[in-house]
Scaffold this motif. Structure first.
Motif, PDB file in Angstrom:
ATOM      1  N   ARG A 103      41.184  19.896  80.037  1.00  0.00           N
ATOM      2  CA  ARG A 103      39.762  19.833  80.348  1.00  0.00           C
ATOM      3  C   ARG A 103      39.513  18.485  81.011  1.00  0.00           C
ATOM      4  NH1 ARG A 103      34.542  20.572  76.433  1.00  0.00           N
ATOM      5  NH2 ARG A 103      33.055  20.328  78.128  1.00  0.00           N
ATOM      6  N   ARG A 104      38.682  18.461  82.034  1.00  0.00           N
ATOM      7  CA  ARG A 104      38.452  17.238  82.814  1.00  0.00           C
ATOM      8  C   ARG A 104      37.127  16.584  82.438  1.00  0.00           C
ATOM      9  NH1 ARG A 104      41.680  17.021  87.543  1.00  0.00           N
ATOM     10  NH2 ARG A 104      42.855  18.941  87.779  1.00  0.00           N
ATOM     11  N   TYR A 105      37.192  15.270  82.318  1.00  0.00           N
ATOM     12  CA  TYR A 105      36.000  14.451  82.132  1.00  0.00           C
ATOM     13  C   TYR A 105      36.022  13.416  83.246  1.00  0.00           C
ATOM     14  CZ  TYR A 105      35.750  16.471  77.478  1.00  0.00           C
ATOM     15  OH  TYR A 105      35.660  17.341  76.429  1.00  0.00           O
ATOM     16  N   ARG A 106      34.904  13.292  83.975  1.00  0.00           N
ATOM     17  CA  ARG A 106      34.884  12.423  85.148  1.00  0.00           C
ATOM     18  C   ARG A 106      33.686  11.500  85.137  1.00  0.00           C
ATOM     19  NH1 ARG A 106      35.435  17.676  88.118  1.00  0.00           N
ATOM     20  NH2 ARG A 106      37.618  17.821  88.691  1.00  0.00           N
ATOM     21  N   ASN A 107      33.880  10.379  85.822  1.00  0.00           N
ATOM     22  CA  ASN A 107      32.767   9.544  86.245  1.00  0.00           C
ATOM     23  C   ASN A 107      33.158   8.943  87.581  1.00  0.00           C
ATOM     24  OD1 ASN A 107      34.383   7.281  85.667  1.00  0.00           O
ATOM     25  ND2 ASN A 107      33.367   6.874  83.723  1.00  0.00           N
ATOM     26  N   ARG A 108      32.439   7.949  88.017  1.00  0.00           N
ATOM     27  CA  ARG A 108      32.663   7.381  89.337  1.00  0.00           C
ATOM     28  C   ARG A 108      34.029   6.697  89.472  1.00  0.00           C
ATOM     29  NH1 ARG A 108      28.644   3.057  92.261  1.00  0.00           N
ATOM     30  NH2 ARG A 108      29.760   3.054  94.225  1.00  0.00           N
ATOM     31  N   TYR A 109      34.590   6.217  88.368  1.00  0.00           N
ATOM     32  CA  TYR A 109      35.794   5.396  88.414  1.00  0.00           C
ATOM     33  C   TYR A 109      37.055   6.069  87.887  1.00  0.00           C
ATOM     34  CZ  TYR A 109      31.981   2.114  88.815  1.00  0.00           C
ATOM     35  OH  TYR A 109      30.844   1.485  89.221  1.00  0.00           O
ATOM     36  N   PHE A 110      36.905   7.027  86.984  1.00  0.00           N
ATOM     37  CA  PHE A 110      38.054   7.628  86.313  1.00  0.00           C
ATOM     38  C   PHE A 110      37.895   9.134  86.170  1.00  0.00           C
ATOM     39  CE2 PHE A 110      37.501   3.374  84.503  1.00  0.00           C
ATOM     40  CZ  PHE A 110      38.747   2.818  84.763  1.00  0.00           C
ATOM     41  N   THR A 111      39.021   9.809  86.055  1.00  0.00           N
ATOM     42  CA  THR A 111      39.095  11.194  85.620  1.00  0.00           C
ATOM     43  C   THR A 111      40.057  11.217  84.446  1.00  0.00           C
ATOM     44  OG1 THR A 111      38.722  12.064  87.837  1.00  0.00           O
ATOM     45  CG2 THR A 111      39.752  13.548  86.246  1.00  0.00           C
ATOM     46  N   ILE A 112      39.631  11.807  83.342  1.00  0.00           N
ATOM     47  CA  ILE A 112      40.503  11.912  82.169  1.00  0.00           C
ATOM     48  C   ILE A 112      40.750  13.386  81.908  1.00  0.00           C
ATOM     49  CG2 ILE A 112      40.804  11.408  79.729  1.00  0.00           C
ATOM     50  CD1 ILE A 112      38.994   9.005  80.053  1.00  0.00           C
ATOM     51  N   LEU A 113      42.016  13.759  81.890  1.00  0.00           N
ATOM     52  CA  LEU A 113      42.427  15.117  81.552  1.00  0.00           C
ATOM     53  C   LEU A 113      42.777  15.128  80.076  1.00  0.00           C
ATOM     54  CD1 LEU A 113      44.821  15.755  84.557  1.00  0.00           C
ATOM     55  CD2 LEU A 113      42.425  16.375  84.364  1.00  0.00           C
ATOM     56  N   VAL A 114      42.227  16.081  79.340  1.00  0.00           N
ATOM     57  CA  VAL A 114      42.399  16.121  77.885  1.00  0.00           C
ATOM     58  C   VAL A 114      42.897  17.491  77.470  1.00  0.00           C
ATOM     59  CG1 VAL A 114      41.204  15.936  75.678  1.00  0.00           C
ATOM     60  CG2 VAL A 114      40.564  14.447  77.555  1.00  0.00           C
ATOM     61  N   ARG A 115      43.924  17.484  76.636  1.00  0.00           N
ATOM     62  CA  ARG A 115      44.466  18.718  76.072  1.00  0.00           C
ATOM     63  C   ARG A 115      44.554  18.551  74.558  1.00  0.00           C
ATOM     64  NH1 ARG A 115      49.830  19.955  74.887  1.00  0.00           N
ATOM     65  NH2 ARG A 115      50.158  22.165  74.575  1.00  0.00           N
ATOM     66  N   PRO A 116      43.795  19.328  73.789  1.00  0.00           N
ATOM     67  CA  PRO A 116      43.840  19.209  72.327  1.00  0.00           C
ATOM     68  C   PRO A 116      45.213  19.573  71.770  1.00  0.00           C
ATOM     69  CG  PRO A 116      41.958  20.523  73.035  1.00  0.00           C
ATOM     70  CD  PRO A 116      42.818  20.314  74.233  1.00  0.00           C
ATOM     71  N   ASP A 117      45.618  18.865  70.740  1.00  0.00           N
ATOM     72  CA  ASP A 117      46.867  19.140  70.023  1.00  0.00           C
ATOM     73  C   ASP A 117      46.627  18.824  68.548  1.00  0.00           C
ATOM     74  OD1 ASP A 117      49.391  19.503  69.054  1.00  0.00           O
ATOM     75  OD2 ASP A 117      50.379  18.243  70.537  1.00  0.00           O
ATOM     76  N   PRO A 118      46.213  19.831  67.757  1.00  0.00           N
ATOM     77  CA  PRO A 118      45.855  19.597  66.357  1.00  0.00           C
ATOM     78  C   PRO A 118      47.010  19.078  65.502  1.00  0.00           C
ATOM     79  CG  PRO A 118      45.393  21.878  67.007  1.00  0.00           C
ATOM     80  CD  PRO A 118      46.046  21.210  68.161  1.00  0.00           C
ATOM     81  N   ALA A 119      48.240  19.216  65.971  1.00  0.00           N
ATOM     82  CA  ALA A 119      49.383  18.744  65.190  1.00  0.00           C
ATOM     83  C   ALA A 119      49.493  17.220  65.201  1.00  0.00           C
ATOM     84  CB  ALA A 119      50.673  19.348  65.747  1.00  0.00           C
ATOM     85  N   LEU A 120      48.775  16.559  66.103  1.00  0.00           N
ATOM     86  CA  LEU A 120      48.853  15.101  66.206  1.00  0.00           C
ATOM     87  C   LEU A 120      47.910  14.431  65.220  1.00  0.00           C
ATOM     88  CD1 LEU A 120      48.809  14.679  70.090  1.00  0.00           C
ATOM     89  CD2 LEU A 120      50.782  14.488  68.574  1.00  0.00           C
ATOM     90  N   ALA A 121      48.337  13.290  64.692  1.00  0.00           N
ATOM     91  CA  ALA A 121      47.487  12.508  63.791  1.00  0.00           C
ATOM     92  C   ALA A 121      46.459  11.700  64.575  1.00  0.00           C
ATOM     93  CB  ALA A 121      48.346  11.569  62.943  1.00  0.00           C
ATOM     94  N   GLY A 122      46.825  11.242  65.750  1.00  0.00           N
ATOM     95  CA  GLY A 122      45.931  10.467  66.600  1.00  0.00           C
ATOM     96  C   GLY A 122      46.168  10.856  68.038  1.00  0.00           C
ATOM     97  N   ALA A 123      45.326  10.381  68.908  1.00  0.00           N
ATOM     98  CA  ALA A 123      45.432  10.718  70.322  1.00  0.00           C
ATOM     99  C   ALA A 123      46.611   9.996  70.969  1.00  0.00           C
ATOM    100  CB  ALA A 123      44.139  10.343  71.033  1.00  0.00           C
ATOM    101  N   ARG A 124      47.107  10.578  72.069  1.00  0.00           N
ATOM    102  CA  ARG A 124      48.160   9.954  72.861  1.00  0.00           C
ATOM    103  C   ARG A 124      47.648   9.776  74.292  1.00  0.00           C
ATOM    104  NH1 ARG A 124      53.595  13.315  71.975  1.00  0.00           N
ATOM    105  NH2 ARG A 124      52.282  14.898  72.908  1.00  0.00           N
ATOM    106  N   LEU A 125      48.102   8.700  74.929  1.00  0.00           N
ATOM    107  CA  LEU A 125      47.607   8.319  76.249  1.00  0.00           C
ATOM    108  C   LEU A 125      48.720   8.284  77.278  1.00  0.00           C
ATOM    109  CD1 LEU A 125      45.319   7.065  78.056  1.00  0.00           C
ATOM    110  CD2 LEU A 125      46.145   4.842  77.275  1.00  0.00           C
ATOM    111  N   GLY A 126      48.391   8.788  78.459  1.00  0.00           N
ATOM    112  CA  GLY A 126      49.237   8.648  79.634  1.00  0.00           C
ATOM    113  C   GLY A 126      48.357   8.166  80.774  1.00  0.00           C
ATOM    114  N   MET A 127      48.946   7.487  81.739  1.00  0.00           N
ATOM    115  CA  MET A 127      48.175   6.976  82.875  1.00  0.00           C
ATOM    116  C   MET A 127      48.845   7.390  84.169  1.00  0.00           C
ATOM    117  SD  MET A 127      47.150   3.173  81.594  1.00  0.00           S
ATOM    118  CE  MET A 127      48.552   2.813  80.560  1.00  0.00           C
ATOM    119  N   ALA A 128      48.031   7.752  85.156  1.00  0.00           N
ATOM    120  CA  ALA A 128      48.517   8.102  86.492  1.00  0.00           C
ATOM    121  C   ALA A 128      47.737   7.250  87.484  1.00  0.00           C
ATOM    122  CB  ALA A 128      48.316   9.589  86.756  1.00  0.00           C
ATOM    123  N   ILE A 129      48.363   6.155  87.896  1.00  0.00           N
ATOM    124  CA  ILE A 129      47.708   5.218  88.808  1.00  0.00           C
ATOM    125  C   ILE A 129      48.635   5.019  90.006  1.00  0.00           C
ATOM    126  CG2 ILE A 129      46.686   2.924  89.062  1.00  0.00           C
ATOM    127  CD1 ILE A 129      46.357   2.951  85.991  1.00  0.00           C
TER     128      ILE A 129
END
Length: 124
Positions: A30-56
């Motif tokens: 699922r995409r979340y956008r603003n003027r500076y960034f786009t964040i793609l998010v995929r839920p994974d209930p098996a995870l204890a906390g969120a994980r981050l990747g960057m594409a720059i």
């Protein structure tokens, strides 16, 4: 760490490190956008906390100093929001305007996106 405090570090378990992990996020995100960034998010209930990747890519931020500055900001803002996000994988992509924008504005933009992602009633 103080009693009751949440660890706000950025351990290896909080990172997307393999190409297959990135592909999974790009495929079902699922995409979340603003003027500076786009964040793609995929839920994974098996995870204890969120994980981050960057594409720059170099194409959008040709100078290494700009790419590194933006990565530091993204990591810092993610570190503070990680436990509010729950179990999900997120890939942050940068728009070219971010290279020429002040740090305070970028941090506010990231905070806004992380808030929208963590709010279950948020609209993208």
């Amino acid at each position: 760490m103080a009693c009751g405090a949440v660890d706000a570090g950025f351990p290896r378990q909080a990172r997307l490190t393999r190409p297959a992990q990135f592909r999974a996020v790009f495929a079902g995100a699922r995409r979340y956008r603003n003027r500076y960034f786009t964040i793609l998010v995929r839920p994974d209930p098996a995870l204890a906390g969120a994980r981050l990747g960057m594409a720059i890519p170099k194409k959008l931020a040709p100078r290494a100093t700009d790419r590194n500055r933006i990565k530091r900001l993204i990591r810092e803002r993610f570190r503070h929001s990680r436990w509010q996000l729950g179990g999900l994988d997120a890939v942050v992509m940068v728009r070219s305007i971010a290279c020429h924008t002040d740090n305070a504005i970028l941090m506010a933009a990231l905070d806004d996106l992380w808030q929208r992602i963590s709010d279950p009633c948020a609209e993208s």
